[in-house]
Design a protein around this motif. Structure first.
Motif, PDB file in Angstrom:
ATOM      1  N   VAL A 195       4.174   7.449   0.610  1.00 27.88           N
ATOM      2  CA  VAL A 195       3.194   7.759  -0.427  1.00 27.88           C
ATOM      3  C   VAL A 195       2.521   6.473  -0.891  1.00 27.88           C
ATOM      4  CG1 VAL A 195       4.414   9.822  -1.267  1.00 27.88           C
ATOM      5  CG2 VAL A 195       4.914   7.603  -2.294  1.00 27.88           C
ATOM      6  N   TRP A 196       1.370   6.636  -1.542  1.00 28.28           N
ATOM      7  CA  TRP A 196       0.688   5.505  -2.158  1.00 28.28           C
ATOM      8  C   TRP A 196       1.407   5.142  -3.454  1.00 28.28           C
ATOM      9  CZ3 TRP A 196      -4.653   8.270  -1.699  1.00 28.28           C
ATOM     10  CH2 TRP A 196      -5.117   8.148  -0.393  1.00 28.28           C
ATOM     11  N   THR A 197       1.283   3.899  -3.853  1.00 28.06           N
ATOM     12  CA  THR A 197       1.998   3.445  -5.048  1.00 28.06           C
ATOM     13  C   THR A 197       1.148   2.494  -5.885  1.00 28.06           C
ATOM     14  OG1 THR A 197       3.966   2.286  -5.830  1.00 28.06           O
ATOM     15  CG2 THR A 197       3.128   1.602  -3.712  1.00 28.06           C
ATOM     16  N   VAL A 198       1.273   2.628  -7.192  1.00 25.95           N
ATOM     17  CA  VAL A 198       0.592   1.736  -8.134  1.00 25.95           C
ATOM     18  C   VAL A 198       1.558   1.387  -9.266  1.00 25.95           C
ATOM     19  CG1 VAL A 198      -1.757   2.580  -7.641  1.00 25.95           C
ATOM     20  CG2 VAL A 198      -0.408   3.662  -9.452  1.00 25.95           C
ATOM     21  N   PRO A 199       1.349   0.212  -9.877  1.00 27.37           N
ATOM     22  CA  PRO A 199       2.165  -0.135 -11.044  1.00 27.37           C
ATOM     23  C   PRO A 199       1.655   0.613 -12.273  1.00 27.37           C
ATOM     24  CG  PRO A 199       0.580  -1.866 -10.611  1.00 27.37           C
ATOM     25  CD  PRO A 199       0.429  -0.860  -9.505  1.00 27.37           C
TER      26      PRO A 199
ATOM     27  N   LYS B 132       0.806  -1.218   0.000  1.00 28.41           N
ATOM     28  CA  LYS B 132       0.000   0.000   0.000  1.00 28.41           C
ATOM     29  C   LYS B 132       0.838   1.266   0.000  1.00 28.41           C
ATOM     30  CE  LYS B 132      -4.351  -1.485   1.681  1.00 28.41           C
ATOM     31  NZ  LYS B 132      -5.598  -0.832   1.506  1.00 28.41           N
ATOM     32  N   HIS B 133       2.022   1.212   0.596  1.00 27.14           N
ATOM     33  CA  HIS B 133       2.837   2.422   0.745  1.00 27.14           C
ATOM     34  C   HIS B 133       4.288   2.170   0.347  1.00 27.14           C
ATOM     35  CE1 HIS B 133      -0.500   2.861   3.589  1.00 27.14           C
ATOM     36  NE2 HIS B 133      -0.473   4.118   3.203  1.00 27.14           N
ATOM     37  N   MET B 134       4.917   3.246  -0.071  1.00 29.62           N
ATOM     38  CA  MET B 134       6.361   3.198  -0.288  1.00 29.62           C
ATOM     39  C   MET B 134       6.934   4.491   0.277  1.00 29.62           C
ATOM     40  SD  MET B 134       6.992   3.918  -4.321  1.00 29.62           S
ATOM     41  CE  MET B 134       6.537   5.476  -5.068  1.00 29.62           C
ATOM     42  N   LEU B 135       8.170   4.413   0.703  1.00 32.17           N
ATOM     43  CA  LEU B 135       8.863   5.584   1.206  1.00 32.17           C
ATOM     44  C   LEU B 135       9.587   6.221   0.026  1.00 32.17           C
ATOM     45  CD1 LEU B 135       9.328   7.038   3.901  1.00 32.17           C
ATOM     46  CD2 LEU B 135      11.501   5.838   4.051  1.00 32.17           C
TER      47      LEU B 135
ATOM     48  N   GLU C  33      -4.059   6.843 -16.365  1.00 31.14           N
ATOM     49  CA  GLU C  33      -3.919   5.473 -15.855  1.00 31.14           C
ATOM     50  C   GLU C  33      -3.595   5.469 -14.359  1.00 31.14           C
ATOM     51  OE1 GLU C  33      -0.863   1.680 -16.159  1.00 31.14           O
ATOM     52  OE2 GLU C  33      -0.880   3.121 -17.823  1.00 31.14           O
ATOM     53  N   VAL C  34      -2.638   6.273 -13.949  1.00 34.82           N
ATOM     54  CA  VAL C  34      -2.254   6.326 -12.539  1.00 34.82           C
ATOM     55  C   VAL C  34      -3.423   6.841 -11.701  1.00 34.82           C
ATOM     56  CG1 VAL C  34      -0.704   7.392 -10.847  1.00 34.82           C
ATOM     57  CG2 VAL C  34       0.216   6.467 -12.984  1.00 34.82           C
ATOM     58  N   GLN C  35      -4.112   7.863 -12.181  1.00 33.11           N
ATOM     59  CA  GLN C  35      -5.276   8.383 -11.459  1.00 33.11           C
ATOM     60  C   GLN C  35      -6.315   7.276 -11.245  1.00 33.11           C
ATOM     61  OE1 GLN C  35      -6.076  11.511 -10.236  1.00 33.11           O
ATOM     62  NE2 GLN C  35      -4.051  12.281 -10.696  1.00 33.11           N
ATOM     63  N   ARG C  36      -6.638   6.541 -12.306  1.00 28.78           N
ATOM     64  CA  ARG C  36      -7.620   5.438 -12.217  1.00 28.78           C
ATOM     65  C   ARG C  36      -7.171   4.384 -11.212  1.00 28.78           C
ATOM     66  NH1 ARG C  36      -7.660   5.749 -17.624  1.00 28.78           N
ATOM     67  NH2 ARG C  36      -6.317   3.943 -17.863  1.00 28.78           N
TER      68      ARG C  36
ATOM     69  N   GLY D  61       4.114   4.311 -10.149  1.00 33.37           N
ATOM     70  CA  GLY D  61       3.354   5.552 -10.167  1.00 33.37           C
ATOM     71  C   GLY D  61       2.912   5.973  -8.782  1.00 33.37           C
ATOM     72  N   MET D  62       2.813   7.281  -8.576  1.00 34.87           N
ATOM     73  CA  MET D  62       2.254   7.859  -7.350  1.00 34.87           C
ATOM     74  C   MET D  62       1.735   9.235  -7.715  1.00 34.87           C
ATOM     75  SD  MET D  62       4.923  10.296  -6.276  1.00 34.87           S
ATOM     76  CE  MET D  62       4.208  10.738  -4.765  1.00 34.87           C
ATOM     77  N   TRP D  63       1.035   9.878  -6.781  1.00 34.48           N
ATOM     78  CA  TRP D  63       0.572  11.232  -7.069  1.00 34.48           C
ATOM     79  C   TRP D  63       0.898  12.178  -5.940  1.00 34.48           C
ATOM     80  CZ3 TRP D  63      -5.538  10.973  -7.165  1.00 34.48           C
ATOM     81  CH2 TRP D  63      -6.022  10.771  -5.883  1.00 34.48           C
ATOM     82  N   THR D  64       0.806  13.466  -6.249  1.00 27.66           N
ATOM     83  CA  THR D  64       1.027  14.535  -5.284  1.00 27.66           C
ATOM     84  C   THR D  64       0.249  15.743  -5.786  1.00 27.66           C
ATOM     85  OG1 THR D  64       2.710  15.736  -4.028  1.00 27.66           O
ATOM     86  CG2 THR D  64       3.160  15.395  -6.372  1.00 27.66           C
TER      87      THR D  64
END
Length: 138
Positions: free
Chosen positions: A27-31, A9-12, A90-93, A38-41
């Motif tokens: 932060v949150w992380t997705v492939p 769920k998280h990565m530093l 894609e990252v947003q979704r 991918g992550m967002w800010t």
């Protein structure tokens, strides 16, 4: 294929100040379909400013509070800031699918703690991280 770090769920995410001092942030992380992480800010945050000055980052599996997981390697990478386009979408979704119910809660907590300002738009910036070929940080 994206690194295993995106399964959690998280990565530093550690970004670097102009002085070279690292600033770790959970932060949150997705492939991402192209193999990146991918992550967002939000535009205007400290990490956004640091990434604009220096795209070098490290990432490591962690808890929601930023405590690194035992044995989790620190991976060196290069970040790219994206605010439009198919990978942004894609990252947003994927973030909405993975963290949907948490998003309004985290947004409210961030505002209450003063980490998120009124003029900032939560998650308006996607960061794509390419993990260096060597993988682990030197």
């Amino acid at each position: 294929m994206a690194p295993e770090i995106t399964r959690g769920k998280h990565m530093l995410l550690t970004t670097f100040r102009k002085s070279g001092v690292g600033v770790p942030t959970p932060v949150w992380t997705v492939p991402v379909s192209d193999g990146r992480v991918g992550m967002w800010t939000a535009a205007g945050t400290g990490k956004h400013k640091r990434l604009t000055n220096d795209p070098h980052v490290t990432i490591q599996a962690c808890t929601a509070r930023g405590k690194t997981k035992p044995g989790a390697p620190a991976l060196a990478g290069t970040a790219q800031i994206v605010q439009t386009g198919p990978l942004f979408d894609e990252v947003q979704r994927k973030i909405h699918a993975k963290y949907g119910r948490l998003i309004p809660v985290v947004k409210r907590i961030s505002r209450l703690q003063g980490r998120f300002k009124r003029d900032q738009k939560f998650g308006d910036t996607v960061v794509l991280i390419t993990v260096d070929e060597t993988g682990e940080e030197n």
